[in-house]
Structure formats: C-alpha cells, structure tokens
Enzyme design. Structure first.
Site, PDB file in Angstrom:
ATOM      1  N   GLU A 140      -9.616 -10.807  -7.122  1.00 28.70           N
ATOM      2  CA  GLU A 140      -8.709  -9.592  -7.076  1.00 28.70           C
ATOM      3  C   GLU A 140      -7.461  -9.760  -8.106  1.00 28.70           C
ATOM      4  O   GLU A 140      -6.941  -8.886  -8.415  1.00 28.70           O
ATOM      5  CB  GLU A 140      -8.125  -9.642  -5.630  1.00 28.70           C
ATOM      6  N   ASN A 150      -1.840   0.399   6.777  1.00 26.66           N
ATOM      7  CA  ASN A 150      -1.400  -0.720   7.334  1.00 26.66           C
ATOM      8  C   ASN A 150      -0.479  -1.697   6.565  1.00 26.66           C
ATOM      9  O   ASN A 150      -0.494  -2.898   6.460  1.00 26.66           O
ATOM     10  CB  ASN A 150      -2.384  -1.654   7.896  1.00 26.66           C
ATOM     11  N   LYS A 154       0.731  -1.412   0.098  1.00 31.05           N
ATOM     12  CA  LYS A 154       0.124  -0.044   0.073  1.00 31.05           C
ATOM     13  C   LYS A 154       0.756   1.319  -0.079  1.00 31.05           C
ATOM     14  O   LYS A 154       2.176   1.079   0.414  1.00 31.05           O
ATOM     15  CB  LYS A 154      -0.915   0.016   1.304  1.00 31.05           C
ATOM     16  N   TYR A 182     -12.310  -2.157  -3.211  1.00 33.58           N
ATOM     17  CA  TYR A 182     -12.661  -2.393  -1.686  1.00 33.58           C
ATOM     18  C   TYR A 182     -14.228  -2.237  -1.690  1.00 33.58           C
ATOM     19  O   TYR A 182     -14.935  -1.635  -0.672  1.00 33.58           O
ATOM     20  CB  TYR A 182     -12.142  -1.308  -0.870  1.00 33.58           C
ATOM     21  N   HIS A 197      -1.964  -5.587   1.667  1.00 29.74           N
ATOM     22  CA  HIS A 197      -3.077  -6.249   1.459  1.00 29.74           C
ATOM     23  C   HIS A 197      -2.968  -7.718   1.405  1.00 29.74           C
ATOM     24  O   HIS A 197      -2.010  -7.994   0.978  1.00 29.74           O
ATOM     25  CB  HIS A 197      -4.275  -5.692   0.427  1.00 29.74           C
TER      26      HIS A 197
HETATM   27  P1  ATP Z   1      -7.130  -5.863   3.647  1.00 31.94           P
HETATM   28  O1  ATP Z   1      -8.344  -6.285   3.047  1.00 31.94           O
HETATM   29  O2  ATP Z   1      -6.418  -4.748   2.931  1.00 31.94           O
HETATM   30  O3  ATP Z   1      -5.957  -7.124   3.400  1.00 31.94           O
HETATM   31  P2  ATP Z   1      -7.929  -6.754   5.952  1.00 31.94           P
HETATM   32  O4  ATP Z   1      -8.493  -7.763   5.475  1.00 31.94           O
HETATM   33  O5  ATP Z   1      -7.055  -7.113   7.249  1.00 31.94           O
HETATM   34  O6  ATP Z   1      -7.048  -5.734   4.997  1.00 31.94           O
HETATM   35  P3  ATP Z   1     -10.666  -5.258   6.095  1.00 31.94           P
HETATM   36  O7  ATP Z   1     -11.529  -5.408   7.050  1.00 31.94           O
HETATM   37  O8  ATP Z   1     -10.798  -5.956   4.651  1.00 31.94           O
HETATM   38  O9  ATP Z   1      -9.125  -5.805   6.570  1.00 31.94           O
HETATM   39  O10 ATP Z   1     -10.224  -3.758   5.650  1.00 31.94           O
HETATM   40  C1  ATP Z   1      -9.570  -3.461   4.255  1.00 31.94           C
HETATM   41  C2  ATP Z   1      -8.891  -2.051   4.807  1.00 31.94           C
HETATM   42  O11 ATP Z   1      -9.595  -1.102   5.044  1.00 31.94           O
HETATM   43  C3  ATP Z   1      -7.757  -2.414   5.811  1.00 31.94           C
HETATM   44  O12 ATP Z   1      -6.630  -3.205   5.605  1.00 31.94           O
HETATM   45  C4  ATP Z   1      -7.507  -0.746   6.389  1.00 31.94           C
HETATM   46  O13 ATP Z   1      -6.687  -0.333   5.318  1.00 31.94           O
HETATM   47  C5  ATP Z   1      -8.843  -0.267   6.417  1.00 31.94           C
HETATM   48  N1  ATP Z   1      -9.681  -0.398   7.270  1.00 31.94           N
HETATM   49  C6  ATP Z   1     -10.195  -1.483   7.892  1.00 31.94           C
HETATM   50  N2  ATP Z   1     -10.722  -1.133   9.316  1.00 31.94           N
HETATM   51  C7  ATP Z   1     -10.668   0.121   9.408  1.00 31.94           C
HETATM   52  C8  ATP Z   1     -11.108   1.146  10.411  1.00 31.94           C
HETATM   53  N3  ATP Z   1     -11.723   0.572  11.442  1.00 31.94           N
HETATM   54  N4  ATP Z   1     -10.679   2.463  10.423  1.00 31.94           N
HETATM   55  C9  ATP Z   1      -9.867   2.578   9.174  1.00 31.94           C
HETATM   56  N5  ATP Z   1      -9.469   1.916   8.271  1.00 31.94           N
HETATM   57  C10 ATP Z   1     -10.050   0.676   8.309  1.00 31.94           C
HETATM   58 MG    MG Z   2      -9.868  -7.524   3.647  1.00 32.27          MG
END
Ligand code: ATP
Ligand code: MG
Length: 139
Positions: free
Chosen positions: A128, A114, A11, A51, A117
């Site tokens: 994806e 973070n 990211k 997303y 992904h």
């Molecule tokens: P990713 O899909 O990016 O691998 P993940 O599966 O661990 O991450 P998801 O729940 O799919 O988490 O959320 C997608 C992305 O949205 C997260 O990686 C983060 O960048 C962002 N995100 C998720 N929860 C929050 C939150 N509470 N506040 C801000 N950003 C968030």
């Molecule tokens: Mg995710």
C-alpha cells in the site's frame, strides 16, 4: 520480527469536515513518525485498485464512490510494531464498536464513512505504501 511501517489514509469524510489536523496530531501524539504524506483525489480506478480485495463484497461500489468523493491524505507512518499499534489506535471498522479514545470512535460517522484506513499486515503495508509513494519517498 514485526515491521515498523504502516500505510494510513485519512478518508474523504474526515478531510471534508476539517478533521485532518486533529487526526494527524492524534497520530503524532501516539508516537508515530510521518515518513511520507500527500493529498490526493482518487479516481474510480485508483480507489477500486486500492480496495481490490473487497471487489466481490456488496459494499464495494459504495466504498469506491465514497473514496472518490473528496480528498484523501495517504501517509506512510513509522513506529515499532506499526501495523498492530496503528490498528489499535484507529479502533474497529464500525465506529459504534470502536473503543473509547480511538480515532474512529472520536471522528468516524459509520462503518463506511469511518475516517481512516490502516494496513492489516506488514506485507500489505509495503504494498500500500508503494501504491501512493515511490521508494525514494518511503525510505
Ligand atoms: P480499512 O481497510 O479502510 O482500514 P478495515 O480494515 O477496518 O478498514 P475492511 O474490512 O478492510 O475494514 O473494509 C474496508 C473499508 O470498507 C472499511 O474501512 C469501510 O470503509 C468499508 N466497509 C467495510 N465493511 C463495510 C460494510 N459492511 N458496509 C459498508 N462499508 C464497509
Ligand atoms: Mg482493511
């Protein structure tokens, strides 16, 4: 049987801090093979589409803004049990809760910024992978 590919994206927080090389090395050391890779600048439509499952969540607009703020590096990775093993390697969504030694614990700033992904199912991994790469590039 579990599938052997997953889709990752390094990211913009991580690319912006020059961490792409370290993160790619970490992934290779863990036994993943890179099947496809490129650097992309996503526009709002592309990031929002990626997303789309989160479009009703309160953080969606910020997430799209973040994902369009700099270059991303999507990669298709190959390994037995790729989805589950990669989620273990990157750690929890919130780096404060990620296990020691995981990519997010090492390199992520916050629950939003973070670093990386990882697909959450074999079905999503395929979907994806096709979001960024053609069949010929993946297989
Ligand atoms: P990713 O899909 O990016 O691998 P993940 O599966 O661990 O991450 P998801 O729940 O799919 O988490 O959320 C997608 C992305 O949205 C997260 O990686 C983060 O960048 C962002 N995100 C998720 N929860 C929050 C939150 N509470 N506040 C801000 N950003 C968030
Ligand atoms: Mg995710």
């Amino acid at each position: 049987m579990n599938g052997n590919i997953t889709l990752t994206i390094i990211k913009p927080d991580a690319t912006g801090k020059g961490l792409a090389g370290k993160i790619i090395d970490h992934i290779l050391q863990a036994g993943f093979r890179i099947k496809a890779m490129k650097m992309v600048y996503m526009d709002e439509r592309t990031a929002g589409g990626f997303y789309a499952v989160h479009r009703e969540r309160p953080f969606f607009q910020d997430l799209v803004k973040f994902m369009t703020s700099g270059p991303c590096i999507p990669m298709v990775l190959e390994k037995d049990d790729a989805v589950a093993d990669f989620r273990k390697l990157i750690g929890a969504t919130n780096p404060a809760q990620a296990e020691e030694g995981t990519i997010r614990k090492l390199y992520a700033e916050s629950i939003e910024r973070n670093a990386i992904h990882g697909s959450d199912s074999d079905e999503n991994a395929l979907r994806e992978a096709h979001y960024f790469f053609s069949d010929m590039e993946i297989f």
